[in-house]
Design a protein around this motif. Structure first.
Motif, PDB file in Angstrom:
ATOM      1  N   PRO A  61       0.673  -1.274   0.013  1.00 34.01           N
ATOM      2  CA  PRO A  61      -0.034  -0.022  -0.106  1.00 34.01           C
ATOM      3  C   PRO A  61       1.008   1.255   0.021  1.00 34.01           C
ATOM      4  CG  PRO A  61       0.197  -1.097   2.098  1.00 34.01           C
ATOM      5  CD  PRO A  61       0.806  -2.080   1.323  1.00 34.01           C
ATOM      6  N   SER A  62       2.185   1.097   0.446  1.00 30.56           N
ATOM      7  CA  SER A  62       3.105   2.323   0.293  1.00 30.56           C
ATOM      8  C   SER A  62       4.205   1.851  -0.721  1.00 30.56           C
ATOM      9  CB  SER A  62       3.552   2.644   1.770  1.00 30.56           C
ATOM     10  OG  SER A  62       4.812   3.354   1.848  1.00 30.56           O
ATOM     11  N   PHE A  63       4.745   3.086  -1.347  1.00 33.59           N
ATOM     12  CA  PHE A  63       5.870   2.999  -2.195  1.00 33.59           C
ATOM     13  C   PHE A  63       6.999   3.244  -1.447  1.00 33.59           C
ATOM     14  CE2 PHE A  63       2.956   0.893  -4.851  1.00 33.59           C
ATOM     15  CZ  PHE A  63       2.744   1.333  -6.393  1.00 33.59           C
ATOM     16  N   GLU A  64       6.994   3.953  -0.311  1.00 34.48           N
ATOM     17  CA  GLU A  64       8.240   4.370   0.461  1.00 34.48           C
ATOM     18  C   GLU A  64       9.105   3.197   0.427  1.00 34.48           C
ATOM     19  OE1 GLU A  64      11.098   4.876   3.302  1.00 34.48           O
ATOM     20  OE2 GLU A  64       9.284   3.537   4.019  1.00 34.48           O
ATOM     21  N   ASP A  65      10.379   3.353   0.206  1.00 31.78           N
ATOM     22  CA  ASP A  65      11.385   2.247   0.072  1.00 31.78           C
ATOM     23  C   ASP A  65      11.371   1.267   1.165  1.00 31.78           C
ATOM     24  OD1 ASP A  65      12.257   3.718  -2.041  1.00 31.78           O
ATOM     25  OD2 ASP A  65      14.262   4.202  -1.505  1.00 31.78           O
ATOM     26  N   ALA A  66      11.569   1.982   2.369  1.00 34.28           N
ATOM     27  CA  ALA A  66      11.487   0.803   3.595  1.00 34.28           C
ATOM     28  C   ALA A  66      10.359   0.096   3.720  1.00 34.28           C
ATOM     29  CB  ALA A  66      11.771   1.809   4.988  1.00 34.28           C
ATOM     30  N   ALA A  67       9.105   0.862   3.792  1.00 36.43           N
ATOM     31  CA  ALA A  67       7.756   0.195   3.765  1.00 36.43           C
ATOM     32  C   ALA A  67       7.361  -0.735   2.801  1.00 36.43           C
ATOM     33  CB  ALA A  67       6.762   1.277   3.612  1.00 36.43           C
ATOM     34  N   VAL A  68       8.136  -0.657   1.407  1.00 37.78           N
ATOM     35  CA  VAL A  68       7.766  -1.695   0.368  1.00 37.78           C
ATOM     36  C   VAL A  68       8.491  -2.847   0.778  1.00 37.78           C
ATOM     37  CG1 VAL A  68       8.307  -2.253  -1.810  1.00 37.78           C
ATOM     38  CG2 VAL A  68       7.272   0.159  -1.543  1.00 37.78           C
ATOM     39  N   LEU A  69       9.838  -2.793   1.092  1.00 33.48           N
ATOM     40  CA  LEU A  69      10.737  -3.881   1.616  1.00 33.48           C
ATOM     41  C   LEU A  69      10.048  -4.519   2.569  1.00 33.48           C
ATOM     42  CD1 LEU A  69      13.227  -5.529   0.494  1.00 33.48           C
ATOM     43  CD2 LEU A  69      14.471  -3.855   2.335  1.00 33.48           C
ATOM     44  N   ASP A  70       9.901  -4.002   3.694  1.00 29.62           N
ATOM     45  CA  ASP A  70       9.025  -4.550   4.717  1.00 29.62           C
ATOM     46  C   ASP A  70       7.620  -5.474   4.522  1.00 29.62           C
ATOM     47  OD1 ASP A  70       8.877  -4.882   7.695  1.00 29.62           O
ATOM     48  OD2 ASP A  70       6.892  -3.977   7.533  1.00 29.62           O
ATOM     49  N   PHE A  71       7.159  -4.655   3.589  1.00 29.34           N
ATOM     50  CA  PHE A  71       5.778  -5.334   3.109  1.00 29.34           C
ATOM     51  C   PHE A  71       6.093  -6.850   2.445  1.00 29.34           C
ATOM     52  CE2 PHE A  71       2.463  -6.400  -0.139  1.00 29.34           C
ATOM     53  CZ  PHE A  71       1.332  -6.474   0.704  1.00 29.34           C
ATOM     54  N   PHE A  72       6.989  -6.732   1.485  1.00 25.38           N
ATOM     55  CA  PHE A  72       7.212  -7.751   0.683  1.00 25.38           C
ATOM     56  C   PHE A  72       7.709  -9.079   1.580  1.00 25.38           C
ATOM     57  CE2 PHE A  72       6.372  -5.235  -3.120  1.00 25.38           C
ATOM     58  CZ  PHE A  72       5.259  -5.842  -3.627  1.00 25.38           C
ATOM     59  N   GLN A  73       8.605  -8.758   2.234  1.00 25.74           N
ATOM     60  CA  GLN A  73       9.522  -9.649   3.169  1.00 25.74           C
ATOM     61  C   GLN A  73       8.446 -10.242   4.275  1.00 25.74           C
ATOM     62  OE1 GLN A  73      12.867  -7.526   4.591  1.00 25.74           O
ATOM     63  NE2 GLN A  73      14.363  -8.389   2.992  1.00 25.74           N
ATOM     64  N   PHE A 108      11.366  -1.889  -6.446  1.00 24.84           N
ATOM     65  CA  PHE A 108      11.743  -3.159  -7.231  1.00 24.84           C
ATOM     66  C   PHE A 108      12.572  -4.004  -6.313  1.00 24.84           C
ATOM     67  CE2 PHE A 108       9.786  -0.737 -10.666  1.00 24.84           C
ATOM     68  CZ  PHE A 108       9.072  -1.954 -11.329  1.00 24.84           C
ATOM     69  N   ARG A 109      13.286  -3.255  -5.602  1.00 23.83           N
ATOM     70  CA  ARG A 109      14.043  -4.030  -4.433  1.00 23.83           C
ATOM     71  C   ARG A 109      13.183  -4.770  -3.522  1.00 23.83           C
ATOM     72  NH1 ARG A 109      17.031   0.854  -4.273  1.00 23.83           N
ATOM     73  NH2 ARG A 109      16.164   1.553  -2.301  1.00 23.83           N
ATOM     74  N   GLY A 110      12.090  -4.268  -3.464  1.00 19.20           N
ATOM     75  CA  GLY A 110      11.099  -5.107  -2.648  1.00 19.20           C
ATOM     76  C   GLY A 110      10.517  -6.280  -3.307  1.00 19.20           C
ATOM     77  N   LYS A 111      10.463  -6.216  -4.673  1.00 18.34           N
ATOM     78  CA  LYS A 111      10.138  -7.222  -5.631  1.00 18.34           C
ATOM     79  C   LYS A 111      10.985  -8.066  -5.428  1.00 18.34           C
ATOM     80  CE  LYS A 111       6.447  -7.586  -7.376  1.00 18.34           C
ATOM     81  NZ  LYS A 111       5.424  -8.110  -6.916  1.00 18.34           N
ATOM     82  N   ILE A 112      12.257  -7.894  -5.809  1.00 19.60           N
ATOM     83  CA  ILE A 112      13.417  -8.865  -5.910  1.00 19.60           C
ATOM     84  C   ILE A 112      13.571  -9.496  -4.530  1.00 19.60           C
ATOM     85  CG2 ILE A 112      15.923  -8.917  -5.787  1.00 19.60           C
ATOM     86  CD1 ILE A 112      15.784  -6.326  -7.780  1.00 19.60           C
ATOM     87  N   ALA A 113      13.370  -8.846  -3.480  1.00 19.99           N
ATOM     88  CA  ALA A 113      13.307  -9.633  -2.025  1.00 19.99           C
ATOM     89  C   ALA A 113      12.271 -10.733  -2.259  1.00 19.99           C
ATOM     90  CB  ALA A 113      13.164  -8.831  -1.094  1.00 19.99           C
TER      91      ALA A 113
END
Length: 261
Positions: A61-73, A108-113
């Motif tokens: 729901p957020s595209f902020e770098d840390a939030a995206v990574l945390d969401f996908f992980q 996309f770092r979040g998607k890679i993770a």
């Protein structure tokens, strides 16, 4: 078969749920509104019981770098953990063509993770890399706007209609896992800036579109073919012209409409 569709009430998810249910399958639309929360894990184990295939269509729901990574992980670990406990035999995830080339982007770092978690889970999987959806054009245009100017990359895109994405996701989810990536794309390619300009002309948006090689896409600059699929991609049927005539929510009633091809 029993399917759990993570994000089953969203743009693609609701279409996938409808398609699979219409074919006689048992389908659970997993979303907070249906009592299933992939970030807390609430409801996941109960939903996974007896499930053959999980289709993960959730997005941050957020595209902020840390939030995206945390969401996908966090979501990835919770969903894959519940699948492992239930003995699910196929994990299907929707991702993006060009993901592996876009490490400069926090999104996309979040998607890679997310994809790394899937590959390392030990659960048979299919990752579907899709090109951009026509339905996301307004969001992309707005994110690139600066006053009366919209700056977008001249990089090539081959966008696809959500209906075609849902069709291919439902089809691939009923097949054997490939333990790799399958690409899907629309039938035609053009520059991102050119596509936006056409859409804005049809919708009566008076802002100017500037083609700028340095214009970022989710925080990353694009090469000409970063977002383009390979030669083996599956192709959707709906062209931009055919798609846009059925979009009254975007097109004013008195605006000239493109003719269906």
């Amino acid at each position: 078969m029993k399917f759990v569709v993570i994000g089953g009430t969203g743009l693609i998810g609701s279409k996938v749920v409808s398609r699979l249910a219409g074919q006689g399958h048992e389908v659970v639309a997993a979303a907070p509104s249906t009592g299933i929360d992939i970030l807390t894990g609430e409801g996941l184990d109960a939903a996974m019981a007896g499930t053959d295939v999980v289709i993960d269509l959730a997005n941050s729901p957020s595209f902020e770098d840390a939030a995206v990574l945390d969401f996908f992980q966090t979501a990835g670990r919770n969903v894959l953990g519940a699948e492992a406990r239930a003995g699910v035999g196929h994990h299907v995830a929707l991702s993006v063509v060009g993901t592996e080339k876009l490490e400069a982007s926090g999104y996309f770092r979040g998607k890679i993770a997310q994809e790394a978690l899937i590959r390392d889970s030990g659960i048979p999987y299919t990752i579907i890399h899709s090109t951009q959806f026509f339905e996301f054009l307004p969001r992309m245009i707005q994110s690139a706007a600066d006053g009366n100017t919209v700056r977008l990359s001249p990089a090539l895109v081959q966008p696809i209609a959500a209906e075609d994405v849902a069709r291919d996701v439902a089809r691939l989810a009923q097949q054997e896992p490939v333990n790799g990536i399958i690409e899907i794309a629309g039938p035609e390619s053009e520059s991102l800036a050119s596509l936006a300009k056409r859409f804005m002309a049809i919708t009566g948006d008076p802002r100017d579109v500037v083609s700028d090689v340095h214009a970022p896409y989710f925080g990353a600059e694009l090469d000409t073919d970063t977002l383009m699929p390979g030669a083996s991609a599956w192709h959707g049927e709906l062209s931009f012209e055919r798609w846009v005539v059925d979009q009254p929510r975007f097109v004013p009633a008195d605006a000239p409409r493109a003719r269906a091809s």
